[in-house]
Each structure stands twice: as C-alpha cells, then as structure tokens.
Scaffold this active site. Structure first.
Site, PDB file in Angstrom:
ATOM      1  N   CYS A  31     159.042  -8.976  68.247  1.00 33.28           N
ATOM      2  CA  CYS A  31     159.915  -9.480  69.309  1.00 33.28           C
ATOM      3  C   CYS A  31     160.507  -8.323  70.116  1.00 33.28           C
ATOM      4  CB  CYS A  31     161.025 -10.338  68.700  1.00 33.28           C
ATOM      5  SG  CYS A  31     162.173 -10.952  69.934  1.00 33.28           S
ATOM      6  N   CYS A  63     164.076  -8.768  71.286  1.00 30.92           N
ATOM      7  CA  CYS A  63     165.096  -8.628  70.231  1.00 30.92           C
ATOM      8  C   CYS A  63     165.294  -7.148  69.877  1.00 30.92           C
ATOM      9  CB  CYS A  63     164.681  -9.353  68.944  1.00 30.92           C
ATOM     10  SG  CYS A  63     163.945 -10.957  69.164  1.00 30.92           S
ATOM     11  N   ASP A  64     164.191  -6.410  69.773  1.00 29.61           N
ATOM     12  CA  ASP A  64     164.264  -5.067  69.189  1.00 29.61           C
ATOM     13  C   ASP A  64     163.987  -3.923  70.166  1.00 29.61           C
ATOM     14  OD1 ASP A  64     164.774  -6.303  66.782  1.00 29.61           O
ATOM     15  OD2 ASP A  64     162.664  -6.422  66.231  1.00 29.61           O
TER      16      ASP A  64
END
Ligand code: FAD
Ligand code: NAP
Length: 333
Positions: free
Chosen positions: A137, A140-141
């Site tokens: 992701c 997200c990261d």
C-alpha cells in the site's frame, strides 16, 4: 455477552458494492445491516486520485468517495456495524453468521460484498520483511520513503499508480514487471513513461528481498544495532536468466488481488481462483437468498463503478427474494 442481530438483508462488506447494496436495500425498506469488516470503505480507501467514477468532473479522493457512500447508506437507514464476519452457516434459514466480536447475525437474504485483498508473491524473504520495507500500500506507507529509493512489482493499474504516487516521496522508483508490456490503462502508462523518477525493468522477477533482519548484527564496538529493514532486491531476467541486485529501501508488491471468500468455501460454488460464481448477468449464487456483488464475484472488471452496479442488482434481487418469502408465509397462514 454476545448479541443476536436479525435483519431481512445482511450486507457483508463496506466497499462500493456493499454501500450501494445497503443504499438500495434501505430504500426498499429492508432495514439492512452492513458489517464493515477490517477495511471500512474497501480498497478505494488505500488510494488517492479517482478519475473514473462517474459524476465528478474533477479528480476526487478514494477515501472521500467512500466516506460519502457510507454516509449515504447510513442516511437512508442502514445500520452499520463495526465487526468482521468469521463464520457463516448457509445451510440454515435464516442464514446464521458469526462476527469476530462474538455477535451473531441472522438474515433472510445475504449480500456478500467482501471484495478482494492484495496478493503476495509468497517468498520467504517477502514475509520476513513485511512491514519493514515490504508493503502492498503506497498511500499508506509511501511517506516513510521520503528521499529514498523504492521498487514496485507488477504491471497492472495498481502497480503503475503506486509507482506514480511514490514519486511524490522517493527519489527513484523502479517498476519491475515480469513481461515486456504493461497491462495498465494507456493513460497511466503515458504518465509513467514521462516521469523521470521512474525506471522500468522489463521481463524481470523478484527472487529475494535483501536486508537486515530485526535484531541484526551489531556494528563494531559501541556501535548501534544495524536497523532492520530492506536494503535491496535480488532479481532475475526471465529471458536471459541473468541475476542482478539493486539497492532499494522499500518494495511495494502490486500483483493483483484475491477474493475474500474463505468463510464461504465449501458452501457456495466458486471458481478455481476462489471467486463466487454468479448466474451470468445476475448476483444470484448457488444458494437461493445469497447474493454476491463487487470484486468478490468479478475477476474481469474490478472497478468501483461495476462493484457499485452489482451491489444495486444484489439489493434488487434480495428485495424480490424477501417479497416472495413473505407472500409464501402469508399464504401458509
Ligand atoms: P472492496 O472495496 O474490496 O471492499 C470489500 C469490503 O468487504 C471491505 O469493506 C472489507 O472490510 C469487507 N470485508 C471483507 N471481508 C469481510 C468479512 N469477513 N466481514 C465483514 N466485512 C468484510 N477502481 C476504480 O474504479 N477506480 C480507481 O481509480 C481505482 N483505484 C484503485 C486503486 C487501488 C490501489 C486499488 C487496490 C483498487 C482500485 N480500484 C479502482 C478498484 C476498486 O477499488 C475495486 O474494484 C472496488 O473497491 C471493489 O469494491 P468491492 O465493494 O467489491 O470490494
Ligand atoms: P491486475 O490487473 O491483475 O495486475 C496484476 C499485475 O501483476 C499484472 O501485471 C501481472 O502480470 C502481475 N503479476 C501477477 N502475479 C504476479 C507474480 N506472481 N509475479 C510477478 N508479477 C505478477 O491487478 P491490479 O493492478 O491490482 O488491478 C486489479 C483491478 O483493479 C483491475 O481490474 C484494475 O483495472 C483495477 N484498478 C483500477 C484502477 C483505475 O481504474 N485507476 C487502479 C487500480 C486498480 P501480467 O501482466 O504478466 O499478468
């Protein structure tokens, strides 16, 4: 103490399919319950720009779109519950499902909209560095890779979008694809090829994620422990069989999705990939009263708009199914 929730229509999943099914079921006065699952809002909550969902002239954000869909479902009367279904018994009527909370859900009609989850390569090194440089992701990261170099594995829309997104943070992004052409949409390919920060390695597969294990080797006297994490990738060109390594601080695996159907295995007809088989052109599954919508029954289109469309169809058919049940019950009285 576990609670028993009964509803005419239970919707499992809160992505575009589940929310749309809930909106239509609520407006049909079925008083649906929607169980959100571990990813409230579904896959669109892990992306940024959405440019192909009809109705918005300007680019919108995936998480915002899903907030709106869920808000709409709630405003028309859906009861939304924070839980994840861990077990389902479709051999009894009403159908009986169990949540991770211990709560029991019984329903006359069940709409399965559990979508799909990211697939992994299955390498031991991928698992070893999960969350320490291996991710699925970018939104997200990606932030953790500011000023660093990263790689993305895959050649579909997700891989190309992840690579493009990561250029906002990383200094260099290497897209690694097992073939000599991408399967992603042409508009995304053009953006990819025009981006100076992205290099594409064709006909190449990931053999091993390289890095320092947690609690790794101590540096010489007085030094700190080597920080755990990814330092590089061992790759193989599938045409020449030549191996190589590249230095990266993170790798994003974007090789597609698998349907979330484990809890229904052995009860509903599924194809070899685990997708629920529906009667062509309908959300009808092999059990009357159980309907499937969205990515969980679609390995071809897998778009927010198609998921929403089949969610609508599932609610219509659930309404029809319940009406027939009720008229049979009335006739029997
Ligand atoms: P999902 O969105 O996968 O939602 C599944 C839901 O089921 C989740 O809420 C989850 O919590 C729930 N769930 C799963 N198991 C359980 C359980 N046991 N109990 C309870 N709930 C459960 N499509 C587009 O049209 N445009 C785009 O720009 C676009 N961008 C994308 C970007 C990325 C990074 C990804 C991964 C996908 C993108 N897609 C895009 C595809 C789109 O997101 C999917 O096609 C769509 O979300 C499918 O909707 P769905 O409702 O079927 O499933
Ligand atoms: P996908 O389209 O199935 O693509 C998966 C990619 O990973 C393919 O390029 C595939 O290679 C590669 N791959 C699969 N297994 C592999 C393995 N073991 N090793 C190496 N590479 C592997 O999946 P996706 O990109 O996640 O997209 C899923 C769906 O969501 C699609 O329908 C897509 O259109 C949709 N989506 C849409 C958008 C958008 O509309 N903007 C954005 C993201 C996703 P091959 O090409 O060789 O098969």
């Amino acid at each position: 103490m576990s609670t028993i929730h009964h509803t005419k229509a239970l919707v499992v999943g809160s992505g575009p399919a589940g929310c749309t099914a809930a909106i239509y079921a609520a407006r049909a006065n079925l008083k649906p319950i929607m169980v959100r699952g571990l990813q409230p809002g579904g896959q669109l909550t892990i992306t940024t720009d959405v440019e192909n969902y009809p109705g918005f002239a300007e680019t919108i954000q995936g998480p915002w779109l899903m907030e709106q869909m869920e808000g709409q479902a709630k405003n028309v009367g859906t009861v939304i519950i924070e839980d994840t279904i861990t077990d389902a018994d479709l051999s009894v009527r009403p159908f009986r499902l169990t949540g991770d909370s211990g709560d029991i859900y019984t329903c006359d009609a069940l709409i399965i909209s559990t979508g799909a989850s990211a697939r992994w390569l299955g390498l031991a090194s991928e698992e070893a560095f999960m969350g320490m440089g291996v991710s699925a992701c970018a939104t997200c990261d990606g932030f953790f890779y500011r000023g660093k170099e990263v790689a993305v594995i895959g050649g579909g829309n997700t891989a190309v979008e992840e690579a493009l997104y990561l250029t906002n943070h990383a200094t260099k992004v290497t897209l690694i694809h097992r073939r000599g052409e991408l399967r992603s949409e042409k508009i995304l390919q053009t953006r990819l090829f025009n981006n100076d920060k992205i290099e594409v390695l064709w006909d190449t597969v990931l053999e091993e994620v390289l890095g320092n294990q947690a609690g790794g080797a101590a540096l010489p006297l007085g030094g700190n422990l080597t920080p755990p994490g990814v330092t590089g990738l061992r790759l193989k060109n599938v045409k020449t069989n030549k191996e190589s390594t590249i230095n990266v601080d993170g790798v994003f695996i974007a090789i597609g999705h698998s349907p979330n159907t484990d809890i229904f295995k052995g009860q509903l007809d599924m194809d070899t990939g685990g997708y629920i088989i529906t009667k062509p052109g309908t959300p009808l599954t092999s059990i009357p009263g159980v309907f499937a919508s969205g990515d969980v029954q679609d390995h071809t289109y897998q778009q927010a708009v198609t998921a929403a469309g089949t969610g609508c169809m599932a609610a219509f058919d659930a309404e029809r199914f319940i009406a027939e049940l009720e008229s049979k019950a009335d006739a029997a009285e």
